[in-house]
Design a protein around this motif. Structure first.
Motif, PDB file in Angstrom:
ATOM      1  N   GLN A   1       8.462 -29.650 -39.535  1.00 34.81           N
ATOM      2  CA  GLN A   1       9.074 -30.334 -38.399  1.00 34.81           C
ATOM      3  C   GLN A   1       9.285 -29.390 -37.219  1.00 34.81           C
ATOM      4  OE1 GLN A   1       9.340 -33.369 -36.805  1.00 34.81           O
ATOM      5  NE2 GLN A   1      10.043 -34.074 -38.802  1.00 34.81           N
TER       6      GLN A   1
ATOM      7  N   ASP B   1      15.520 -33.170 -41.845  1.00 35.85           N
ATOM      8  CA  ASP B   1      15.322 -31.774 -41.454  1.00 35.85           C
ATOM      9  C   ASP B   1      15.987 -30.830 -42.456  1.00 35.85           C
ATOM     10  OD1 ASP B   1      13.988 -32.595 -39.187  1.00 35.85           O
ATOM     11  OD2 ASP B   1      15.667 -32.235 -37.821  1.00 35.85           O
TER      12      ASP B   1
ATOM     13  N   THR C   1      17.590 -24.174 -31.202  1.00 38.91           N
ATOM     14  CA  THR C   1      16.524 -24.931 -31.861  1.00 38.91           C
ATOM     15  C   THR C   1      16.071 -26.042 -30.926  1.00 38.91           C
ATOM     16  OG1 THR C   1      17.352 -24.495 -34.097  1.00 38.91           O
ATOM     17  CG2 THR C   1      15.889 -26.379 -33.820  1.00 38.91           C
TER      18      THR C   1
ATOM     19  N   LEU D   1      14.454 -27.682 -44.460  1.00 43.14           N
ATOM     20  CA  LEU D   1      15.046 -26.343 -44.385  1.00 43.14           C
ATOM     21  C   LEU D   1      15.397 -25.819 -45.766  1.00 43.14           C
ATOM     22  CD1 LEU D   1      17.312 -26.901 -41.266  1.00 43.14           C
ATOM     23  CD2 LEU D   1      15.543 -25.135 -41.466  1.00 43.14           C
TER      24      LEU D   1
ATOM     25  N   THR E   1       9.237 -24.853 -40.485  1.00 44.62           N
ATOM     26  CA  THR E   1       9.121 -26.041 -41.326  1.00 44.62           C
ATOM     27  C   THR E   1       8.027 -26.945 -40.755  1.00 44.62           C
ATOM     28  OG1 THR E   1      10.572 -27.601 -40.167  1.00 44.62           O
ATOM     29  CG2 THR E   1      11.647 -25.937 -41.547  1.00 44.62           C
TER      30      THR E   1
ATOM     31  N   PHE F   1      13.294 -23.596 -36.628  1.00 46.08           N
ATOM     32  CA  PHE F   1      14.749 -23.728 -36.519  1.00 46.08           C
ATOM     33  C   PHE F   1      15.372 -22.337 -36.380  1.00 46.08           C
ATOM     34  CE2 PHE F   1      13.487 -27.699 -38.267  1.00 46.08           C
ATOM     35  CZ  PHE F   1      14.470 -28.620 -37.931  1.00 46.08           C
TER      36      PHE F   1
ATOM     37  N   GLY G   1      14.305 -29.470 -29.410  1.00 42.39           N
ATOM     38  CA  GLY G   1      14.205 -30.831 -29.915  1.00 42.39           C
ATOM     39  C   GLY G   1      13.583 -31.739 -28.880  1.00 42.39           C
TER      40      GLY G   1
ATOM     41  N   LEU H   1      18.035 -36.139 -38.999  1.00 44.49           N
ATOM     42  CA  LEU H   1      18.529 -34.766 -39.113  1.00 44.49           C
ATOM     43  C   LEU H   1      18.694 -34.368 -40.575  1.00 44.49           C
ATOM     44  CD1 LEU H   1      21.159 -34.922 -36.237  1.00 44.49           C
ATOM     45  CD2 LEU H   1      18.961 -33.730 -36.179  1.00 44.49           C
TER      46      LEU H   1
ATOM     47  N   ARG I   1      18.284 -29.549 -35.002  1.00 42.55           N
ATOM     48  CA  ARG I   1      17.276 -29.879 -33.998  1.00 42.55           C
ATOM     49  C   ARG I   1      17.959 -30.323 -32.697  1.00 42.55           C
ATOM     50  NH1 ARG I   1      12.845 -34.534 -35.057  1.00 42.55           N
ATOM     51  NH2 ARG I   1      13.711 -34.270 -37.139  1.00 42.55           N
TER      52      ARG I   1
END
Length: 296
Positions: free
Chosen positions: A22, A97, A80, A101, A20, A25, A82, A94, A75
């Protein structure tokens, strides 16, 4: 702490990475062992001290309904990575996120969203923020606001002890004795230790703070008008069953009580939980498709 029923991945389930904007994941992806993917996908989000593995016992059954099903680590959670920035672990951050996703895994299709416990508070943010139109939303063992009772006490302890003592000491002083008292087998015990120590300490402490301070967003969720299921164990020791029942009524949502289960129905009663999800998803899809065709 939820304890996965088994750690060997069943047929059709494999580790994946979801890319992603971000970051990456960690996920478990389940696909039908027989038949084809013909229904809308699903995204499953775990609770505070959990991980994608908490859904292992239901993944194969869910996928056999003709879906691609993904369980993820949040995250800073288990596999995953962070950052050390506390602002990355608010429910709002979150939840953003989860939007990413969903967009990365939906392939343009509507996607079913499931949040367990703290994951319910996180996924609710994604539903309420309106950036993604979800096919349905399931709150599993999750309530309208901050968690209560002994789990609230446990979360407040994590807030204090993780920054002061570190994850290794917290494992030995709190998580390991609890697991040993519950008779957790050695292989599962080793996994639970590995999982806890892999968490970002910042993430764990900040998420613990979020779960004991979250405000009620039931009215905002009701206004979104996404098909919603409230599913919980009859012996839930996180949010009381009556609280979750009242939330379902306020949302106009369907409510399913899982007999014999406590706070983690996907672990404690996987077949009942999977059957309830598949039935709900199928009904939600039928209603949405019917509305698109004008009821014809």
């Amino acid at each position: 702490m939820s304890t996965p029923r088994f750690l060997t991945l069943p047929p059709g389930v494999a580790p994946q990475k979801i890319e992603t904007p971000q970051g990456s994941f960690a996920a478990l992806e389940a696909l039908p062992v027989s038949g084809v993917v013909e229904r809308w996908p699903a995204l499953l989000v775990p609770g505070l001290t959990g991980s994608k593995e908490d859904f292992i016992a239901i993944l194969q059954t869910l996928a056999q309904s003709g879906r691609r099903v993904l369980a993820v680590d949040l995250r800073g959670q288990y596999e995953t990575p962070g950052p050390d920035d506390p602002s990355a672990y608010t429910c709002a951050a979150l939840g953003a996120d989860i939007d990413l996703l969903a967009q990365a895994t939906g392939g343009g299709e509507p996607i079913h969203l499931v949040g367990h416990s703290f994951g319910g508070l996180v996924t609710r943010e994604a539903v309420v923020d309106g950036r993604t139109k979800f096919a349905s939303f399931t709150l599993m063992g999750s309530g309208p606001a901050a968690i209560v009772g002994r789990r609230a006490h446990h979360s407040r302890t994590l807030m204090k002890e993780v920054p002061e003592q570190g994850l290794e000491e917290v494992w030995h002083s709190r998580f390991e004795p609890e697991a040993l008292n519950a008779g957790v087998p050695d292989d599962i015990l080793a996994f639970l230790r590995k999982r806890l120590l892999a968490n970002s300490p910042t993430a764990l402490a900040c998420m613990a703070e979020q779960v004991v301070t979250m405000h009620d967003r039931t009215e905002e969720l009701r206004q979104v008008e996404v098909p919603t299921l409230v599913l919980y164990g009859e012996h839930d020791d996180g949010w009381p069953p009556e609280t979750q029942s009242e939330m379902a009524a306020a949302l106009g949502a369907e409510s399913v009580v899982v007999p014999g289960a406590a706070h983690s129905p996907a672990v404690e009663a996987p077949e009942t939980t999977a059957a309830a999800l598949v039935r709900f998803w199928n009904a939600a899809e039928s209603r949405l498709l019917d509305s698109r065709s004008g009821g014809m």
